[in-house]
Design a protein around this motif. Structure first.
Motif, PDB file in Angstrom:
ATOM      1  N   THR A  36      20.898 -75.743  61.177  1.00  0.00           N
ATOM      2  CA  THR A  36      20.998 -77.175  60.897  1.00  0.00           C
ATOM      3  C   THR A  36      22.238 -77.714  61.596  1.00  0.00           C
ATOM      4  O   THR A  36      23.302 -77.085  61.552  1.00  0.00           O
ATOM      5  N   SER A  38      24.202 -81.705  62.947  1.00  0.00           N
ATOM      6  CA  SER A  38      24.146 -83.167  62.868  1.00  0.00           C
ATOM      7  C   SER A  38      25.222 -83.769  63.769  1.00  0.00           C
ATOM      8  O   SER A  38      26.153 -83.091  64.198  1.00  0.00           O
ATOM      9  N   LEU A 163      21.643 -82.479  70.036  1.00  0.00           N
ATOM     10  CA  LEU A 163      21.426 -81.644  68.860  1.00  0.00           C
ATOM     11  C   LEU A 163      20.626 -80.392  69.217  1.00  0.00           C
ATOM     12  O   LEU A 163      20.907 -79.295  68.706  1.00  0.00           O
ATOM     13  N   TYR A 203      13.731 -83.688  62.730  1.00  0.00           N
ATOM     14  CA  TYR A 203      14.813 -84.674  62.719  1.00  0.00           C
ATOM     15  C   TYR A 203      14.673 -85.547  61.475  1.00  0.00           C
ATOM     16  O   TYR A 203      13.558 -85.863  61.053  1.00  0.00           O
ATOM     17  N   ASP A 204      15.799 -85.939  60.898  1.00  0.00           N
ATOM     18  CA  ASP A 204      15.704 -86.812  59.722  1.00  0.00           C
ATOM     19  C   ASP A 204      15.547 -88.280  60.111  1.00  0.00           C
ATOM     20  O   ASP A 204      15.337 -89.135  59.251  1.00  0.00           O
ATOM     21  N   THR A 213      24.064 -91.517  61.607  1.00  0.00           N
ATOM     22  CA  THR A 213      24.075 -90.072  61.833  1.00  0.00           C
ATOM     23  C   THR A 213      22.647 -89.571  62.026  1.00  0.00           C
ATOM     24  O   THR A 213      21.690 -90.194  61.572  1.00  0.00           O
ATOM     25  N   GLU A 215      20.407 -85.772  61.907  1.00  0.00           N
ATOM     26  CA  GLU A 215      20.415 -84.346  61.556  1.00  0.00           C
ATOM     27  C   GLU A 215      19.168 -83.674  62.110  1.00  0.00           C
ATOM     28  O   GLU A 215      18.091 -84.257  62.118  1.00  0.00           O
TER      29      GLU A 215
END
Length: 342
Positions: A36, A38, A163, A203-204, A213, A215
């Motif tokens: 994970t 971010s 990322l 992806y969030d 942001t 993540e």
């Protein structure tokens, strides 16, 4: 306590070569881990609302007019669009025929873009679809309002790429630290094959979403590809046997190699190797001890040279009695023998 230490220096032959192997099946080891990561987002976008209002369309033509939804109106130098299809009755004459009265219909309009610039006061005149203004025009009897615009931070393509790169770096670091040590001892890792692949990327946020942001969660599938070290060295020794001197051999411990190129030919593999090897005379240490046991030091070198190509003999005798100082040990087990190569 009568001991003999002997160091023999024997000649050797250095060989450097390139070799292609295409009949060895590599071994594969896999590992999967979750990561994970971010970061702050870096994209920007303008967001807001389009101004809305109502106009009255005037038709001075003698025929009924129909305007489709999306028809462009220009007023105050700005473009607006009709919200829906609109019909406007034809013009008519006054009862005495002295004047022409336009057909009129109210219609909803929306600004063609977001922003406060499209908020305008009442009583502006609009042209319609490049038609003659003498025949068709519109007027907003009330102000057109509701337009707004601001700049926000959003998810950019670069954010997504960074990322993924971060997770790849973490996975590669993990692949170097946590490789199966038993696998590494037995196999030479082929860096050109295997590697890290990402899967199940979640992806969030999505590209273009307003966010500060971002993540990413992902799985990293790590694949190690290795060549069986002893098998490759055996193949190298076989390939170099025509290049070495008579009675010389190449021991596995005297072979090093690196994989310069590796090619996967649809399930069959080809490896280009850079090889360094040292060939030397084959020596049976027990036979050497038989040659030198119970020998006067003046005869040891001659005795060895009858059997081997000796470059140098270094001798050290440890003795409990003076008369033994010039004689090698009478027992083979008390002879400490070391062989080195030029």
């Amino acid at each position: 306590f009568h001991k003999t230490e002997i160091v023999l220096t024997l000649p050797s032959q250095s060989i450097e070569s390139t070799l292609t192997i295409d009949d060895i099946e590599p071994a594969v080891s896999t590992k999967s881990s979750s990561f994970t990561t971010s970061k702050k987002t870096t994209g920007t976008a303008e967001v807001g609302e389009s101004a809305k209002g109502e106009v009255t369309i005037h038709n001075f033509d003698s025929s009924e007019a129909t305007f489709e939804g999306g028809t462009k109106l220009i007023g105050n130098g700005l473009a607006y669009l009709l919200d829906s299809d609109t019909k406007v009755a034809s013009a008519s004459l006054t009862s005495d025929g002295s004047a022409k009265l336009p057909g009129k219909t109210k219609a909803k309009i929306t600004a063609s873009d977001i922003g406060t610039d499209f908020n305008i006061s009442s009583n502006n005149r609009f042209t319609l679809a490049n038609l003659p203004e003498a025949d068709y025009f519109a007027i907003n009897e009330e102000a057109i309002t509701g337009g707004s615009k601001k700049e926000v931070t959003t998810v950019s393509d670069e954010d997504l790429e960074i990322l993924e790169e971060n997770i790849l770096e973490k996975a590669q670091e993990l692949s170097e630290k946590e490789i199966d040590q038993d696998f590494k001892k037995k196999y030479t890792i082929v860096e050109q094959l295997g590697g890290v692949e990402l899967s199940n990327l979640i992806y969030d946020k999505e590209l273009g979403d307003e966010a500060t942001t971002l993540e990413l969660k992902a799985n990293a599938d790590i694949t190690y590809v290795g060549l069986n070290d002893s098998e490759v060295k055996k193949r190298i020794a076989e390939s170099l046997k025509d290049e070495i001197e008579d009675n010389f051999v190449i021991e596995n411990q005297n072979i090093t190699y690196s994989v310069e190129e590796a090619t996967d030919l649809g399930g069959e593999y080809e490896f280009d190797l850079e090889v360094r090897a040292r060939a030397s005379e084959k020596v049976d240490l027990s036979k050497v001890r038989e040659v030198i046991v119970r020998k006067h030091i003046n005869n040891i070198s001659d005795a060895l040279e009858e059997h081997y190509s000796v470059n140098k003999v270094e001798l050290n005798i440890m003795h409990p009695l003076p008369f033994l100082k010039n004689w090698s040990s009478i027992f083979q087990r008390n002879i400490d023998l070391k062989v080195i190569y030029d």
